[in-house]
Write a protein that holds these residues in place. Sequence first.
Motif, PDB file in Angstrom:
ATOM      1  N   SER A  45       0.826  -1.214   0.000  1.00 24.89           N
ATOM      2  CA  SER A  45       0.000   0.000   0.000  1.00 24.89           C
ATOM      3  C   SER A  45       0.854   1.255   0.000  1.00 24.89           C
ATOM      4  N   GLU A  46       1.975   1.233   0.714  1.00 25.11           N
ATOM      5  CA  GLU A  46       2.862   2.392   0.734  1.00 25.11           C
ATOM      6  C   GLU A  46       3.469   2.635  -0.643  1.00 25.11           C
ATOM      7  N   VAL A  47       3.897   1.574  -1.289  1.00 24.83           N
ATOM      8  CA  VAL A  47       4.468   1.699  -2.631  1.00 24.83           C
ATOM      9  C   VAL A  47       3.418   2.222  -3.606  1.00 24.83           C
ATOM     10  N   ASN A  48       2.200   1.693  -3.516  1.00 27.65           N
ATOM     11  CA  ASN A  48       1.132   2.142  -4.399  1.00 27.65           C
ATOM     12  C   ASN A  48       0.795   3.611  -4.184  1.00 27.65           C
ATOM     13  N   GLN A  49       0.836   4.058  -2.933  1.00 23.56           N
ATOM     14  CA  GLN A  49       0.579   5.466  -2.636  1.00 23.56           C
ATOM     15  C   GLN A  49       1.654   6.358  -3.245  1.00 23.56           C
ATOM     16  N   MET A  50       2.914   5.945  -3.112  1.00 23.70           N
ATOM     17  CA  MET A  50       4.009   6.716  -3.711  1.00 23.70           C
ATOM     18  C   MET A  50       3.870   6.774  -5.226  1.00 23.70           C
ATOM     19  N   ALA A  51       3.484   5.636  -5.813  1.00 22.49           N
ATOM     20  CA  ALA A  51       3.311   5.584  -7.263  1.00 22.49           C
ATOM     21  C   ALA A  51       2.157   6.476  -7.713  1.00 22.49           C
ATOM     22  N   ALA A  52       1.056   6.441  -6.960  1.00 18.33           N
ATOM     23  CA  ALA A  52      -0.107   7.256  -7.311  1.00 18.33           C
ATOM     24  C   ALA A  52       0.230   8.739  -7.251  1.00 18.33           C
ATOM     25  N   MET A  94      -5.930 -11.947  -7.093  1.00 20.65           N
ATOM     26  CA  MET A  94      -7.336 -11.604  -6.938  1.00 20.65           C
ATOM     27  C   MET A  94      -7.540 -10.138  -6.571  1.00 20.65           C
ATOM     28  N   ASP A  95      -6.654  -9.590  -5.746  1.00 20.44           N
ATOM     29  CA  ASP A  95      -6.853  -8.214  -5.283  1.00 20.44           C
ATOM     30  C   ASP A  95      -6.727  -7.190  -6.401  1.00 20.44           C
ATOM     31  N   ALA A  96      -6.030  -7.539  -7.471  1.00 19.42           N
ATOM     32  CA  ALA A  96      -5.759  -6.573  -8.537  1.00 19.42           C
ATOM     33  C   ALA A  96      -7.014  -6.153  -9.284  1.00 19.42           C
ATOM     34  N   GLN A  97      -8.056  -6.980  -9.244  1.00 24.53           N
ATOM     35  CA  GLN A  97      -9.289  -6.586  -9.922  1.00 24.53           C
ATOM     36  C   GLN A  97      -9.967  -5.414  -9.215  1.00 24.53           C
ATOM     37  N   HIS A  98      -9.527  -5.128  -7.990  1.00 21.34           N
ATOM     38  CA  HIS A  98     -10.094  -4.008  -7.233  1.00 21.34           C
ATOM     39  C   HIS A  98      -9.159  -2.798  -7.208  1.00 21.34           C
ATOM     40  N   TRP A  99      -8.034  -2.881  -7.892  1.00 26.70           N
ATOM     41  CA  TRP A  99      -7.149  -1.716  -7.969  1.00 26.70           C
ATOM     42  C   TRP A  99      -7.838  -0.578  -8.709  1.00 26.70           C
ATOM     43  N   ASP A 100      -7.380   0.632  -8.455  1.00 25.23           N
ATOM     44  CA  ASP A 100      -7.899   1.808  -9.142  1.00 25.23           C
ATOM     45  C   ASP A 100      -7.137   1.985 -10.455  1.00 25.23           C
ATOM     46  N   TRP A 101      -7.430   1.110 -11.408  1.00 33.74           N
ATOM     47  CA  TRP A 101      -6.748   1.143 -12.693  1.00 33.74           C
ATOM     48  C   TRP A 101      -7.074   2.446 -13.418  1.00 33.74           C
ATOM     49  N   GLU A 102      -6.083   2.991 -14.088  1.00 39.43           N
ATOM     50  CA  GLU A 102      -6.260   4.265 -14.786  1.00 39.43           C
ATOM     51  C   GLU A 102      -5.364   4.288 -16.017  1.00 39.43           C
ATOM     52  N   VAL A 103      -5.866   4.836 -17.128  1.00 40.90           N
ATOM     53  CA  VAL A 103      -5.104   4.917 -18.375  1.00 40.90           C
ATOM     54  C   VAL A 103      -5.159   6.341 -18.905  1.00 40.90           C
ATOM     55  N   ASN A 104      -3.996   6.889 -19.209  1.00 46.50           N
ATOM     56  CA  ASN A 104      -3.926   8.222 -19.795  1.00 46.50           C
ATOM     57  C   ASN A 104      -2.893   8.237 -20.914  1.00 46.50           C
ATOM     58  N   LEU A 105      -2.916   9.330 -21.690  1.00 46.10           N
ATOM     59  CA  LEU A 105      -2.104   9.423 -22.899  1.00 46.10           C
ATOM     60  C   LEU A 105      -1.409  10.781 -22.946  1.00 46.10           C
ATOM     61  N   LEU A 106      -0.097  10.772 -23.153  1.00 46.82           N
ATOM     62  CA  LEU A 106       0.684  12.002 -23.275  1.00 46.82           C
ATOM     63  C   LEU A 106       1.120  12.208 -24.718  1.00 46.82           C
ATOM     64  N   SER A 107       0.946  13.412 -25.216  1.00 45.35           N
ATOM     65  CA  SER A 107       1.429  13.752 -26.558  1.00 45.35           C
ATOM     66  C   SER A 107       2.933  13.975 -26.486  1.00 45.35           C
ATOM     67  N   SER A 108       3.675  13.063 -27.066  1.00 40.18           N
ATOM     68  CA  SER A 108       5.135  13.112 -27.016  1.00 40.18           C
ATOM     69  C   SER A 108       5.684  12.202 -28.097  1.00 40.18           C
ATOM     70  N   TYR A 114       4.243   2.887 -19.678  1.00 39.24           N
ATOM     71  CA  TYR A 114       4.560   2.258 -18.398  1.00 39.24           C
ATOM     72  C   TYR A 114       3.269   2.020 -17.622  1.00 39.24           C
ATOM     73  N   CYS A 115       3.375   1.156 -16.618  1.00 33.46           N
ATOM     74  CA  CYS A 115       2.304   0.948 -15.651  1.00 33.46           C
ATOM     75  C   CYS A 115       2.932   0.997 -14.271  1.00 33.46           C
ATOM     76  N   MET A 116       2.566   1.988 -13.486  1.00 33.12           N
ATOM     77  CA  MET A 116       3.106   2.129 -12.137  1.00 33.12           C
ATOM     78  C   MET A 116       2.464   1.128 -11.188  1.00 33.12           C
ATOM     79  N   PRO A 117       3.091   0.871 -10.041  1.00 31.43           N
ATOM     80  CA  PRO A 117       2.479   0.019  -9.026  1.00 31.43           C
ATOM     81  C   PRO A 117       1.058   0.493  -8.716  1.00 31.43           C
ATOM     82  N   GLY A 118       0.144  -0.455  -8.596  1.00 35.78           N
ATOM     83  CA  GLY A 118      -1.237  -0.104  -8.305  1.00 35.78           C
ATOM     84  C   GLY A 118      -2.100   0.113  -9.529  1.00 35.78           C
ATOM     85  N   GLY A 119      -1.515   0.028 -10.736  1.00 36.89           N
ATOM     86  CA  GLY A 119      -2.323   0.051 -11.948  1.00 36.89           C
ATOM     87  C   GLY A 119      -2.448   1.372 -12.666  1.00 36.89           C
ATOM     88  N   LYS A 120      -1.486   2.274 -12.507  1.00 39.82           N
ATOM     89  CA  LYS A 120      -1.526   3.578 -13.180  1.00 39.82           C
ATOM     90  C   LYS A 120      -0.751   3.505 -14.497  1.00 39.82           C
TER      91      LYS A 120
END
Length: 269
Positions: A45-52, A94-108, A114-120
């Motif tokens: 949870s600490e790692v996921n918070q830092m990643a978020a 099993m717990d990963a289906q409840h992660w706050d998955w998020e997908v975004n796109l950068l113009s570059s 990449y996918c950060m810890p926790g599903g970002k």
Amino acid sequence: MKKLFRAIAVGAAMMLTGCQSVSTTSPGTIGVERQQRMVTLLSESEVNQMAAEAYRKELAKGKEQGALNQNQKQLKQLREIADRLVQHVSVFRMDAQHWDWEVNLLSSKQLNAYCMPGGKIMFYTGILDELKLTDDEIAAIMGHEMAHALREHGREAMSRAYVQQLGFSAAAALLGTDQNMMQMADVVVNYAMTLPNSRTNEVEADLIGLELMARAGYDPNAAVTLWEKMSAAGGGGTPEFMSTHPAHNTRISGLRANIPKVQHLGKPH
């Protein structure tokens, strides 16, 4: 010198008492079962918070620069692929289906994703445009990056850095060095968030990602065509986010050898 040896001994003791062996995912059909070493004080949870938090900063920077989610067609494509892949993450945990998955796109122009810890998840338009990726090839990249998060490769890398810094901090205390200069937390976060993964971790992500995309109904053979495109990009150069991955021929051979294990797992959509 005696102080130095004592510091090393203290660091080793910390390493032994502060780590545990775990397997962060179920092996799946593909069979990834390596035991990992994690620092017990560094929780998921600490790692996921830092990643978020790091992800939020990237989103804010992209928005400020007018580069965030500008291509709505590509963004929709990415999010639809992610939705299909996320439906199958419970195969590995099993717990990963409840992660706050998020997908975004950068113009570059960068060839990056990449996918950060926790599903970002973040994709850059450069990799989509330059390589002219199909949905299946995007699924190969996204599945690979999601596999890093599922397997907690970020926390594993942070644990290694944490142990190293604990040893350095012990030596600093015994040798009279100013520990404020060590900046342990910053070093630990930097290690996981900015430095490349090990080749072992990359191979694991290849395998888990291959099964994930197959289960979601994507053609696992696209992982091979993706790498053929990668090999051709920039005269054989490697995109930034794959900078320490195995040689292209080695990777392609490994993927081809494992495709028969997973190609029956999903039905094309």
